[in-house]
Design a protein around this motif. Structure first.
Motif, PDB file in Angstrom:
ATOM      1  N   GLU A 120       1.031  -1.381   0.224  1.00 14.81           N
ATOM      2  CA  GLU A 120      -0.001   0.063   0.114  1.00 14.81           C
ATOM      3  C   GLU A 120       0.776   1.178  -0.021  1.00 14.81           C
ATOM      4  N   LYS A 128      -2.046 -11.705  -8.859  1.00 12.89           N
ATOM      5  CA  LYS A 128      -1.907 -11.777  -7.400  1.00 12.89           C
ATOM      6  C   LYS A 128      -0.871 -12.431  -6.622  1.00 12.89           C
ATOM      7  N   TRP A 153       1.898  -8.358   1.680  1.00 14.32           N
ATOM      8  CA  TRP A 153       1.848  -8.641   0.276  1.00 14.32           C
ATOM      9  C   TRP A 153       0.985  -9.903   0.018  1.00 14.32           C
ATOM     10  N   TYR A 198      -2.358 -10.022  -2.253  1.00  8.81           N
ATOM     11  CA  TYR A 198      -2.422  -8.633  -2.851  1.00  8.81           C
ATOM     12  C   TYR A 198      -2.412  -8.714  -4.382  1.00  8.81           C
ATOM     13  N   ASN A 207      -3.411  -3.372  -8.859  1.00  9.42           N
ATOM     14  CA  ASN A 207      -3.121  -2.295  -8.380  1.00  9.42           C
ATOM     15  C   ASN A 207      -2.241  -1.272  -9.157  1.00  9.42           C
TER      16      ASN A 207
END
Lengths: 292, 292
Positions: free
Chosen positions: B38, B75, B84, B87, B92
């Motif tokens: 993030e 992913k 992670w 994620y 993203n």
């Protein structure tokens, strides 16, 4: 009219010839012993020519050159089989029946058969191996059969010989390869009887399952297949599959987590096509050759 | 105007970002630590957006989902790295920079880099593996990087632990896997010093070479690569290569005979691109994504 496709499964002992269609229907099939190529290859080519096939798929015993980019494509490599060493198998088939031909190993075409018509239908990453007189693996990666310098020789991966194994490797080259420790001849040498006559001896299958499980741990970490299929005589010993799956999971020890592994009974399976996976794979290989 | 291609080599410790062209020329490069996604992924996406790249190639640490047919493509799988696990790395990245993206493992892209710009240029079957903090393999088969259920995890093949090995596997999952017996941390645990400080200790490299040779015997019989490339810290220990080649040939014991194996000094080689094989592979992956 539907294309007529020839299929030639050239095993080390027996040659199987068939004519069929692209959907996997075999119309006619004969077989003959794998004698010297000069005696049998022109006869096979003539048989296919007489049947007016539009293409042929050939699955050949190895080692052989299966990479189309290699100038020796279609030739057999050194082999103890009389007359076959360095023989131009594909070239001599074409000389007698000039149609498009696909050419691969016997185990790669069996893998293709399972991926096209059998239990791996719809998957594009599949590992098939046969445990019989020898051990060989056919591998599909991304929908294509695996070629490289040659083809997989994954019966000769090195394993851990178990301390309680009363036998020795029967491979003349390797003291602890999969084929040397787990092929039919190794079972017979170790236990003094043929595998088919040892069905009720638990210790035979516990040991065999352990070597197969070690090999699958290696195949799964190397190839990451969506399914692992076991053919050959061992696949007829149904009692071995639960042992193989359990020991494989113990060896892998949770390192990988996937939905396929969560469904282990459908991940490690016996061949599904009643010993027709090879000849049906040849048919599919012929179909692909016709498509070009 | 030539396409501007972004390259992102996402290692477990460091993230390397670059912009270059399809010919492998890197124009600009930065790096940052692999902290929680993030905090860093939106920043990376913005960096590429600011550079106005036409496509991006991403090489990610594994395990991760690299098969485009898998709904979880892009992913990260379960990992001890904070933040992670599971994620959506690719999703993203696309959210912040919506251009065509290629996505594969860090070792697969390093293999691609060597096959496109390095010592395996022109070959289409290549096995690259890195021996460092961990051991991972990237594999090209028929010109395509190997995917399947996941990707190769061939650092975790089981080997024969040698009876005179004074150490133990450092892999928490396996008592005798390649990574457990031969990674940098295993060398340090066994000998009490880092590998770089053990360069003159013959017994260290004889043992290390043996495990690497066992692994190559397995890779060669499984993948049949046209070349085997070793990266990572071990590849800097030039003295180990003759040992590896000799031990590998002993393990293989003449089972295969090919022109590649006859030229063993050019068959088993160190990486060739001065540690840029990964980022250059990302560039090629981005170029392929742009071509579609």
């Amino acid at each position: 009219m539907a294309a007529r496709i020839g299929a030639l499964e050239a095993g080390g002992t027996t040659l199987v010839l068939a004519v069929g269609d692209a959907k996997g229907n075999i119309k006619e099939q004969i077989s003959m012993p794998t004698v010297e190529p000069e005696r049998v290859v022109p006869e096979m080519a003539q048989w296919f020519a007489d049947k007016k096939v539009d293409a042929i798929g050939i699955g050949a015993f190895g080692p052989t050159v299966v990479n189309p980019n290699n100038p020796d494509f279609g030739k057999i490599c050194f082999t103890p089989k009389p007359g076959w060493s360095y023989y131009d198998f594909l070239g001599n088939m074409k000389a007698g029946c000039d149609v498009p031909m696909g050419y691969d190993t016997d185990v790669n075409v069996a893998c293709l058969g399972e991926a096209t018509f059998g239990c791996a239908k719809g998957l594009d990453s599949v590992c098939y191996f046969t445990v019989g007189t020898g051990i060989g693996a056919g591998v599909m990666v991304g929908g294509q059969l695996l070629h490289g310098m040659l083809h997989p020789e994954a019966g000769h991966i090195l394993l851990n010989k178990l301390p309680y194994d009363p036998g020795n490797s029967v491979c003349p080259k390797h003291t602890c390869c999969f084929e040397g420790l787990a092929s039919g001849p190794s079972i017979e040498a170790r236990w003094g009887a043929k595998a088919v006559d040892l069905a009720d001896r638990d210790e035979v299958w516990e040991l065999e399952a352990d070597y197969i499980a070690q090999a699958i741990e290696i195949y799964v970490t190397c190839y990451s297949p969506e399914k692992v299929i076991i053919g050959g005589g061992v696949a007829h010993q149904e009692q071995i599959f639960p042992m193989i799956r359990k020991k494989f999971l113990t060896y892998l020890n949770g390192y990988l987590s996937t939905k396929e592994l969560d469904d282990i009974d459908n991940y490690i399976v016996p061949n599904s096509l009643n010993e027709k996976q090879g000849i049906l794979g040849c048919l599919e290989l012929g179909r692909r050759a016709l498509e070009g």
